[in-house]
Scaffold this motif. Structure first.
Motif, PDB file in Angstrom:
ATOM      1  N   ALA A 174      -0.973   2.715  -9.457  1.00  0.00           N
ATOM      2  CA  ALA A 174      -0.615   3.109  -8.090  1.00  0.00           C
ATOM      3  C   ALA A 174      -1.823   2.979  -7.170  1.00  0.00           C
ATOM      4  O   ALA A 174      -1.705   2.563  -6.010  1.00  0.00           O
ATOM      5  CB  ALA A 174      -0.083   4.536  -8.074  1.00  0.00           C
ATOM      6  N   MET A 175      -2.991   3.296  -7.697  1.00  0.00           N
ATOM      7  CA  MET A 175      -4.212   3.213  -6.894  1.00  0.00           C
ATOM      8  C   MET A 175      -4.567   1.763  -6.558  1.00  0.00           C
ATOM      9  O   MET A 175      -5.088   1.478  -5.480  1.00  0.00           O
ATOM     10  CB  MET A 175      -5.335   3.895  -7.685  1.00  0.00           C
ATOM     11  N   ILE A 176      -4.270   0.829  -7.482  1.00  0.00           N
ATOM     12  CA  ILE A 176      -4.482  -0.600  -7.193  1.00  0.00           C
ATOM     13  C   ILE A 176      -3.692  -0.968  -5.949  1.00  0.00           C
ATOM     14  O   ILE A 176      -4.177  -1.645  -5.043  1.00  0.00           O
ATOM     15  CB  ILE A 176      -4.032  -1.473  -8.383  1.00  0.00           C
ATOM     16  N   ASN A 177      -2.451  -0.497  -5.874  1.00  0.00           N
ATOM     17  CA  ASN A 177      -1.612  -0.801  -4.724  1.00  0.00           C
ATOM     18  C   ASN A 177      -2.161  -0.191  -3.444  1.00  0.00           C
ATOM     19  O   ASN A 177      -2.170  -0.832  -2.398  1.00  0.00           O
ATOM     20  CB  ASN A 177      -0.190  -0.268  -4.963  1.00  0.00           C
ATOM     21  N   VAL A 178      -2.602   1.065  -3.535  1.00  0.00           N
ATOM     22  CA  VAL A 178      -3.075   1.753  -2.333  1.00  0.00           C
ATOM     23  C   VAL A 178      -4.279   1.022  -1.736  1.00  0.00           C
ATOM     24  O   VAL A 178      -4.243   0.583  -0.582  1.00  0.00           O
ATOM     25  CB  VAL A 178      -3.435   3.223  -2.649  1.00  0.00           C
ATOM     26  N   THR A 179      -5.341   0.851  -2.531  1.00  0.00           N
ATOM     27  CA  THR A 179      -6.554   0.250  -1.956  1.00  0.00           C
ATOM     28  C   THR A 179      -6.370  -1.246  -1.719  1.00  0.00           C
ATOM     29  O   THR A 179      -6.750  -1.752  -0.670  1.00  0.00           O
ATOM     30  CB  THR A 179      -7.775   0.460  -2.873  1.00  0.00           C
ATOM     31  N   GLY A 180      -5.743  -1.930  -2.682  1.00  0.00           N
ATOM     32  CA  GLY A 180      -5.556  -3.376  -2.533  1.00  0.00           C
ATOM     33  C   GLY A 180      -4.681  -3.697  -1.338  1.00  0.00           C
ATOM     34  O   GLY A 180      -5.004  -4.568  -0.535  1.00  0.00           O
ATOM     35  N   GLY A 181      -3.571  -2.973  -1.219  1.00  0.00           N
ATOM     36  CA  GLY A 181      -2.645  -3.217  -0.116  1.00  0.00           C
ATOM     37  C   GLY A 181      -3.304  -3.001   1.235  1.00  0.00           C
ATOM     38  O   GLY A 181      -3.193  -3.832   2.132  1.00  0.00           O
ATOM     39  N   TYR A 182      -4.010  -1.883   1.381  1.00  0.00           N
ATOM     40  CA  TYR A 182      -4.636  -1.615   2.679  1.00  0.00           C
ATOM     41  C   TYR A 182      -5.754  -2.598   2.988  1.00  0.00           C
ATOM     42  O   TYR A 182      -5.884  -3.054   4.115  1.00  0.00           O
ATOM     43  CB  TYR A 182      -5.163  -0.179   2.756  1.00  0.00           C
ATOM     44  N   ALA A 226       0.843  -1.206   0.000  1.00  0.00           N
ATOM     45  CA  ALA A 226       0.000   0.000   0.000  1.00  0.00           C
ATOM     46  C   ALA A 226       0.873   1.248   0.000  1.00  0.00           C
ATOM     47  O   ALA A 226       0.620   2.194  -0.735  1.00  0.00           O
ATOM     48  CB  ALA A 226      -0.916  -0.008   1.219  1.00  0.00           C
ATOM     49  N   GLY A 228       2.338   2.510  -3.120  1.00  0.00           N
ATOM     50  CA  GLY A 228       1.387   3.261  -3.934  1.00  0.00           C
ATOM     51  C   GLY A 228       1.558   4.763  -3.803  1.00  0.00           C
ATOM     52  O   GLY A 228       0.851   5.535  -4.450  1.00  0.00           O
TER      53      GLY A 228
END
Lengths: 467, 101
Positions: free
Chosen positions: B73-81, B40, B43
């Motif tokens: 980058a947004m995939i990482n932010v929401t997916g990671g969290y 996350a 991201g």
């Protein structure tokens, strides 16, 4: 005033908040709060960026945010704990790709007046981002079983991997000297190929190392892209991710007795192969136990009943046979019988750092019962019974007795020191290392070959029927 | 554009040192959530991507590349969290909370 705020003050204020979130990850009691604080920080950072760049009235920006956010949530919601390594590998790759794309989008601003550092940082961000992307995609496909998992290495590959790395460096230097965009594209192409070659040669139980390493690289890529485009917060937070990945890589390498170059670069010192490596363990073979002294499966109900202290060793085989619930049931049955039950987890059990902990937490095993190798290894001598489920290399005594094998010198769980050991593995084949497990031959060890999701419930039944 | 190089590099070093101290103390129990949490954080490239979108000519090829970077980058932010949240909810202990014994 405003540029100073956005460029310096707000990043300096947000990084301590991010760090506090990570600090709370040090305990399972506060980790959830830590994660939410991190999410809040990210939200604030993105909202401020929208304000700074006046993007609130830019529908395309919103659309991209919604699409990406939706895909991320979908992937995260769908993934089970067994497939967590694949998901993390995929996210590593996506992060690397994002950093490389950002630099690609801004290549137009590079010119002869940018100076050597600007060109150099751009080349570096492109290279690291591309390697992370292609390497992670291969790693994710391997974990998913789409590509054969044993290390795929052909004879000249070691040479090729090194040669690729050198040429990426040479091309980057050329791009800096020549200020040439075409050369930067060549850097991207070589880096993508290098990532594939790198990940192709890493397989099975070496996966925790490469996933941690790629996790680190995804942070480095973010950090360098932040430096290239003058974004302090991206540079700083990217560095945090890079450091975290590096720490985990170190821990994984130490736990497998490898150095990073051996796993990644093919700078190997021993002959890695999938064939069985001959072990020379004189002591156990010479002193063949008398048949009467050898424990057999008939003794299992008695051993289970009489044991006071039990340690369970899970391995990746447990995940493969989906035996986590069966292990939890067995633990419950043992505890109902008044026994002291603990779980010993080797750092590299599973396919990523901490994989076993998550798998067992999912079925409701109390995290206070999960112990790390360093904390529990001294307890084996006064343990009555060890039950290994799908674990092999992590408790192979050959790691300390034999020399010249891939696992020689690797720290192991000292299961053989317990009074009795029951092994619930699929078959007697060696683990990923290819080294025959000398534990199986010892007289106080009972082996139950077969699917752990059947053999482990068998143990529970043996205990409850007689208990 | 942005912070000066000297400040940037100094900031990266400070973050790396502080980060090392704090992250090295995370126990193996939480290493998987740590890694997904770091997904996350990586991201954070989103900020750079948003800046890139602003500087590029709308409709130009590089503008679309910046949009793609925002999506990733947004995939990482929401997916990671979200995956970290889901995992951390699974970690339970009877100490202080158990009522069945």
């Amino acid at each position: 005033m405003m540029p100073v705020f956005f460029d310096y003050i707000f990043p300096s204020a947000l990084v301590p908040a991010f760090l506090y979130g990570i600090y709370l990850m040090q305990s399972p009691r506060t980790a959830l709060r830590g994660n939410r604080i991190g999410a809040l920080c990210m939200f604030v950072a993105v909202a401020l960026a929208f304000g700074q760049y006046r993007l609130f009235e830019e529908p395309a920006a919103w659309a991209a945010m919604v699409v990406g956010g939706g895909i991320g949530l979908f992937l995260a919601q769908r993934a089970g704990t067994i497939r967590m390594p694949q998901l993390v590998a995929l996210f590593n790759g996506v992060g690397g790709a994002a950093s490389a794309l950002v630099i690609l989008a801004c290549l137009g601003t590079l010119s002869g007046e940018t100076g050597w550092f600007g060109w150099f940082v751009s080349a570096l961000a492109l290279a690291v981002g591309s390697i992370t992307f292609s390497g992670s995609m291969v790693a994710a496909l391997k974990l998913e079983g789409r590509i054969p998992s044993p290390p795929l290495s052909f004879r000249k590959q070691t040479f090729l991997v090194r040669w690729m790395l050198y040429s990426i460096g040479a091309l980057a230097v050329l791009a800096v000297i020549d200020n040439s965009l075409v050369v930067l594209y060549a850097v991207v192409a070589c880096s993508l190929l290098y990532g594939v070659l790198l990940a192709m040669r890493v397989g099975g139980a070496d996966m925790p190392v490469i996933i941690s390493f790629l996790n680190s690289l995804s942070g480095v890529a973010a950090s360098v892209s932040g430096i290239a485009l003058g974004n302090m917060l991206a540079a700083g937070v990217g560095a945090l991710v890079g450091v975290a990945g590096m720490i985990l890589t170190q821990i994984m390498c130490r736990a497998m007795n490898r150095d990073l170059l051996t796993v990644l670069g093919g700078f190997s010192t021993y002959k890695a192969s999938s064939e069985t490596v001959e072990t020379e363990v004189a002591s156990t073979d010479d002193a063949a136990p008398k048949p009467s002294m050898r424990l057999t499966a008939d003794a299992i109900p008695a051993i289970l009943r009489e044991a006071g202290k039990v340690i369970i060793i899970p391995g990746y085989g447990m995940a493969l046979s989906q035996a986590q619930q069966a292990v939890k049931d067995l633990m419950d049955a043992l505890e109902r019988g008044g026994k002291d039950v603990k779980v010993a987890v080797h750092p590299v059990a599973g396919r990523m750092p901490g994989h076993m902990h998550v798998l067992l937490a999912e079925v409701g095993v109390d995290y206070d019962k999960l112990f790390d190798m360093a904390k529990i290894n001294h307890e084996f001598p006064d343990t009555d019974l060890v039950i290994a489920v799908g674990a092999c290399d992590v408790m192979n005594p050959a790691a300390t007795t034999a020399e010249g094998t891939p696992i020689s010198g690797m720290p192991i769980l000292k299961a053989s020191e317990a009074k009795a050991v029951i092994v619930c593995n699929l078959n007697e084949k060696p683990g990923y290392s290819g080294v025959e497990n000398t534990l199986y031959k010892e007289p106080h060890v009972i082996t139950l070959w077969g699917d752990a999701s059947e053999t482990v419930p068998g143990l529970t039944a043996a205990l409850t029927q007689h208990g | 554009m942005g912070a000066t190089l000297f400040v940037l590099l100094l900031f990266v070093v400070v973050c790396a040192v502080l980060g090392y101290k704090i992250i090295a103390a995370v126990p193996p129990l939480l290493h998987t959530p740590l890694m997904s949490g770091m997904n996350a954080l990586s991201g954070i490239t989103l900020l750079v991507a948003l800046a890139a979108l602003r500087t590029q000519e709308p409709g130009a090829f590089s503008w679309y590349v910046a949009l793609a970077a925002i999506v990733l980058a947004m995939i990482n932010v929401t997916g990671g969290y979200w995956v970290t949240e889901r995992m951390l909810r699974m970690f339970k202990s009877d100490n202080g909370g158990g009522d069945d014994k």
